[in-house]
Design a protein around this motif. Structure first.
Motif, short mmCIF file in Angstrom:
data_model
loop_
_atom_site.label_atom_id
_atom_site.label_comp_id
_atom_site.label_asym_id
_atom_site.label_seq_id
_atom_site.Cartn_x
_atom_site.Cartn_y
_atom_site.Cartn_z
N LEU A 39 4.32 -39.19 36.52
CA LEU A 39 5.08 -39.70 37.65
C LEU A 39 4.74 -41.15 37.94
CD1 LEU A 39 4.91 -36.61 40.09
CD2 LEU A 39 6.88 -37.44 38.78
N THR A 40 3.46 -41.47 37.77
CA THR A 40 3.07 -42.89 37.97
C THR A 40 3.77 -43.80 36.96
OG1 THR A 40 0.92 -42.15 38.81
CG2 THR A 40 1.13 -44.45 38.09
N ASN A 41 3.77 -43.35 35.68
CA ASN A 41 4.46 -44.15 34.65
C ASN A 41 5.96 -44.23 34.93
OD1 ASN A 41 2.09 -44.62 33.26
ND2 ASN A 41 2.33 -42.79 31.96
N LEU A 42 6.48 -43.07 35.41
CA LEU A 42 7.91 -43.07 35.71
C LEU A 42 8.22 -44.04 36.83
CD1 LEU A 42 10.73 -41.79 35.35
CD2 LEU A 42 10.02 -40.04 37.02
N LEU A 43 7.39 -44.06 37.83
CA LEU A 43 7.65 -44.95 38.97
C LEU A 43 7.37 -46.40 38.64
CD1 LEU A 43 6.18 -42.75 41.87
CD2 LEU A 43 8.59 -43.10 41.30
N ASP A 44 6.31 -46.61 37.85
CA ASP A 44 5.90 -48.00 37.60
C ASP A 44 6.62 -48.64 36.41
OD1 ASP A 44 4.20 -47.67 39.69
OD2 ASP A 44 2.42 -47.24 38.43
N THR A 45 7.01 -47.83 35.40
CA THR A 45 7.55 -48.43 34.15
C THR A 45 8.97 -48.00 33.86
OG1 THR A 45 5.32 -48.46 33.24
CG2 THR A 45 7.13 -48.72 31.68
N SER A 46 9.18 -46.70 33.78
CA SER A 46 10.48 -46.20 33.32
C SER A 46 11.60 -46.50 34.29
CB SER A 46 10.40 -44.69 33.06
OG SER A 46 9.44 -44.42 32.06
N LEU A 47 11.32 -46.25 35.57
CA LEU A 47 12.38 -46.46 36.55
C LEU A 47 12.77 -47.93 36.65
CD1 LEU A 47 11.44 -43.95 39.40
CD2 LEU A 47 13.26 -43.79 37.71
N PRO A 48 11.84 -48.91 36.63
CA PRO A 48 12.29 -50.33 36.60
C PRO A 48 13.07 -50.68 35.35
CG PRO A 48 10.03 -50.19 37.36
CD PRO A 48 10.39 -48.82 36.88
N ALA A 49 12.59 -50.15 34.19
CA ALA A 49 13.35 -50.43 32.95
C ALA A 49 14.73 -49.81 33.00
CB ALA A 49 12.56 -49.90 31.74
N LEU A 50 14.78 -48.56 33.52
CA LEU A 50 16.08 -47.91 33.65
C LEU A 50 16.99 -48.68 34.58
CD1 LEU A 50 17.93 -45.50 33.10
CD2 LEU A 50 16.81 -44.30 35.02
N GLU A 51 16.39 -49.21 35.62
CA GLU A 51 17.19 -50.00 36.55
C GLU A 51 17.71 -51.28 35.88
OE1 GLU A 51 16.78 -51.94 41.05
OE2 GLU A 51 15.06 -50.99 40.07
N GLU A 52 16.85 -51.91 35.07
CA GLU A 52 17.29 -53.11 34.37
C GLU A 52 18.37 -52.79 33.34
OE1 GLU A 52 13.89 -54.88 32.64
OE2 GLU A 52 12.97 -55.48 34.56
N ASN A 53 18.16 -51.73 32.56
CA ASN A 53 19.17 -51.35 31.56
C ASN A 53 20.49 -50.96 32.22
OD1 ASN A 53 17.44 -51.79 29.41
ND2 ASN A 53 16.63 -49.71 29.46
N THR A 54 20.34 -50.31 33.38
CA THR A 54 21.56 -49.95 34.10
C THR A 54 22.30 -51.19 34.57
OG1 THR A 54 20.49 -47.89 34.85
CG2 THR A 54 22.46 -48.60 36.03
N ALA A 55 21.53 -52.21 34.97
CA ALA A 55 22.18 -53.46 35.40
C ALA A 55 22.85 -54.19 34.23
CB ALA A 55 21.14 -54.36 36.08
N ALA A 56 22.22 -54.13 33.01
CA ALA A 56 22.80 -54.81 31.83
C ALA A 56 23.87 -53.99 31.14
CB ALA A 56 21.68 -55.13 30.83
N TRP A 57 24.01 -52.75 31.52
CA TRP A 57 24.99 -51.88 30.86
C TRP A 57 26.42 -52.40 31.01
CZ3 TRP A 57 25.52 -48.09 27.54
CH2 TRP A 57 26.69 -47.33 27.53
N LYS A 58 26.73 -52.88 32.14
CA LYS A 58 28.10 -53.36 32.39
C LYS A 58 28.41 -54.59 31.54
CE LYS A 58 31.24 -54.79 36.04
NZ LYS A 58 31.42 -55.05 37.47
N THR A 59 27.37 -55.44 31.45
CA THR A 59 27.59 -56.65 30.64
C THR A 59 27.86 -56.29 29.20
OG1 THR A 59 26.11 -57.86 32.12
CG2 THR A 59 26.61 -58.86 29.97
N ARG A 60 27.06 -55.32 28.68
CA ARG A 60 27.26 -54.94 27.27
C ARG A 60 28.54 -54.17 27.07
NH1 ARG A 60 21.71 -53.51 27.71
NH2 ARG A 60 22.27 -51.29 27.69
N THR A 61 28.92 -53.43 27.98
CA THR A 61 30.14 -52.63 27.79
C THR A 61 31.42 -53.42 28.01
OG1 THR A 61 29.97 -51.90 30.09
CG2 THR A 61 28.99 -50.48 28.39
#
Length: 664
Positions: A84-106
């Protein structure tokens, strides 16, 4: 019993979550019960301890399993905590960034998919557009130039619509337009190649020029301006003439090579006369002994090649002129409604006149100028007739060039003068070689040589005049000119010349030249030689035949006379020597008089009156040479002085008086 728990429970100010209810319960109990509470608690403790012990003994597997499960649960909880710590500290920010770049790529993918969808929707139109370059190329290769230009205009219109919308044309349209321009360029080159094909006739050339006009192939950058049109038409006309000129060269070049091969075989052989007045001898120095002259077969070949060349030149130039006039001049004359169109017509006509003049001087005049003097006079009439026919045909087009053929200083005038001069020189060289042989001066291959200097020449001639200049039967009384010898007839040689074989051979050679010249005059309605030309021919005859011939004859006769005088003096007046001197003196006198009085007068009349029918005494300039002491007239006077020194003239005059008295 350990009282520490109780102490902890009873410690004020620090109630726990377990002790607080119990403490509240104690406060409600009366004192007796409160005093009995410890015993009750002790009893419950023993009971609980016993129950716990019993429960432990009976349920220890459960406790062990529970312990293991608790340990595993603790590890899982710790692992879950780390995850959960890794999810909160690493995965969720990366997921948030990828989610933000998804529109640009698509977005890019969506746009490409939209393009693909549009392409699929417009597939038929795009296929038709892509087929246009192939269709244009096929039309160009098969000669359907109108269809090719129509397709090119369609593509240009599509590109123009894109520019009107203030947007760059699509890449596919730009690519198609580039391929179309390439195909149109190939069409342009194909039309220009048509102008360079020798076998193309007027319809094909007309079609090619018209399509070049439609394409504005030679228009300047400001071709939309009306003033640039005349320049484009002139450039197109010039390109037409350049192309047809290339065809003309391709046709004439093989024949021209054959002519040049024969012309280049001939080298100039200039003979330099050096006269030594001290000893009265003439030496002849030849600059080149390897001079080659065309033989009769080669001259026939040259004349045949010239006829073929003239026919090819006439056909090609006539086609070029008529094609040019039909394509450019007739079209310009029908559209000449303004001053600008009239100027264009004038410039196009000037261009044709310039080209025809250049074609005449470059291809025909130059080849005739170098080859005509190498022919014989018998070849000239047919060539002159052919060229007169050619000039007459061109006169209908305004290109009459007879003036450069038969006019004063024209081609045939110069050629006739050169050929006659050469033939005269050939005939006189044989005469001079024979005289020099009798004199004792012969060179290699029969040519006159100057290998022996003047001080080494023998004083004795190799042959006396009585041995070769006159018939043996007439040595004692050689015939001399009289009033019965009709020298006035220009066509019949005097009979007296047959008594002197070398002079008869020279006369036949000269008459052969004059007969050829007479054939040229008779077959040519407009004689190439004018009155000035006749005078020039007469000067050539006087200079070469009479001048050179009399010079070598006088030098030989002087040598004979000096030898005879010396021989008589050395013999002391021997009778036989004196008689021999008189006999040779009569031959010398007779030969000289026949040469100067009969031969000279006859060949001059044969040339002027026999060939051209002009009175010799009425010829312009005639008689001027007689006033000079140079030339053959001067040598005639020299001969008369030599005869007077011999005393032959008096004895002959006495014999003539005796003959006249006997006749009376």
């Amino acid at each position: 019993m350990d009282p520490s728990p109780l102490v902890d429970v009873l410690r004020p100010g620090q109630p726990s979550s377990l002790s607080s209810p119990y403490l509240a319960h104690l406060t409600t109990l009366p004192l007796p019960e409160l005093t009995r509470e410890p015993v009750s608690l002790q009893t419950q403790l023993h009971h609980l301890t016993s129950s716990l012990t019993s429960f432990t003994h009976t349920s220890y597997p459960t406790f062990i399993s529970l312990h293991q499960t608790t340990t595993a649960l603790t590890s899982s909880i710790e692992s879950l905590s780390v995850s959960l710590t890794n999810l909160l500290d690493t995965s969720l920010p990366a997921l948030e960034e990828n989610t933000a770049a998804w529109k640009t790529r698509t977005d890019t993918v969506l746009r490409e998919r939209n393009k693909a969808r549009v392409v699929l929707e417009q597939h038929e139109k795009i296929r038709d557009l892509l087929d246009i370059p192939v269709l244009i190329d096929t039309c160009v290769r098969n000669g359907y130039f109108a269809e090719a230009l129509s397709l090119a205009s369609h593509v240009t219109a599509l590109a123009g619509k894109a520019h009107e919308n203030n947007s760059p044309p699509p890449a596919i349209l730009t690519s198609v337009l580039s391929e179309v321009q390439h195909s149109i360029t190939q069409m342009h080159l194909s039309l220009l190649e048509t102008l360079y094909e020798p076998n193309r006739k007027l319809p094909a050339l007309w079609k090619a020029v018209n399509f070049l006009r439609k394409m504005d192939a030679f228009a300047s950058d400001d071709s939309t301006h009306s003033k640039s049109r005349p320049h484009a038409e002139e450039h197109l006309a010039l390109a037409f003439l350049i192309g047809r000129e290339s065809c003309l060269k391709a046709i004439l070049e093989p024949i021209s090579r054959d002519i040049q091969r024969l012309v280049n075989q001939v080298t100039d052989d200039q003979v330099v006369d050096q006269t030594d007045d001290t000893v009265g001898t003439t030496q002849f120095q030849h600059k080149s002994e390897s001079t080659k002259e065309l033989d009769e077969r080669e001259k026939e070949d040259l004349a045949r090649h010239l006829k073929k060349y003239i026919d090819a030149w006439r056909e090609c130039i006539y086609d070029i002129v008529t094609q040019y006039a039909t394509i450019f001049l007739e079209r310009s004359s029908t559209h000449s409604e303004t001053t600008q169109d009239e100027d264009l017509f004038s410039r196009l006509h000037t261009l044709l006149r310039t080209y025809s003049t250049r074609a005449l001087s470059t291809h025909l005049y130059s080849i005739l100028q170098s080859s005509l003097p190498l022919l014989t006079l018998t070849h000239l009439p047919s060539l002159l007739t052919q060229l007169n026919y050619c000039s007459t045909a061109f006169s209908r087009l305004g290109l009459d060039f007879r003036s450069i053929l038969i006019g004063g200083g024209g081609l045939f005038s110069s050629a006739i003068l050169a050929i006659v001069k050469h033939d005269f020189e050939t005939a006189v060289e044989k005469w001079m070689a024979r005289v020099e042989k009798a004199r004792g001066m012969t060179g290699k291959n029969g040519l006159l040589s100057a290998s022996a200097s003047s001080n080494r020449i023998s004083a004795k001639p190799a042959e006396l005049p009585s041995k070769w200049l006159v018939l043996p039967s007439l040595v004692s009384s050689p015939p001399i000119p009289s009033s019965s010898d009709n020298i006035e007839l220009p066509h019949i040689p005097p009979h007296i010349l047959s008594s002197y074989p070398p002079l008869a051979e020279l006369t036949n050679a000269i008459l052969g030249v004059l007969n050829g010249l007479r054939l040229v005059v008779l077959r040519s309605p407009n004689t190439p030689i004018s009155a000035e030309g006749v005078s020039e021919l007469l000067l050539i005859l006087d200079e070469i035949v009479l001048g050179r011939g009399s010079r070598v004859l006088i030098n030989y006769l002087k040598l004979v006379v000096s030898f005879l005088d010396g021989d008589v003096e050395r013999s002391g007046g021997d009778v036989e020597k004196v008689r021999g001197r008189e006999r040779e003196g009569r031959v010398v006198s007779a030969v000289g008089r026949v040469f100067f009085d009969v031969f000279g007068g006859f060949v001059r009349r044969a040339l002027v009156e026999g060939v051209y029918g002009v009175r010799l005494d009425g010829l312009k300039g005639e008689g001027e040479g007689e006033e000079k002491s140079e030339g053959w007239i001067g040598r005639k006077n020299e001969f008369e002085e030599m005869c007077r020194s011999l005393g032959v003239e008096e004895s002959e005059s006495e014999e003539e008086e005796d003959e006249e008295s006997e006749k009376e």
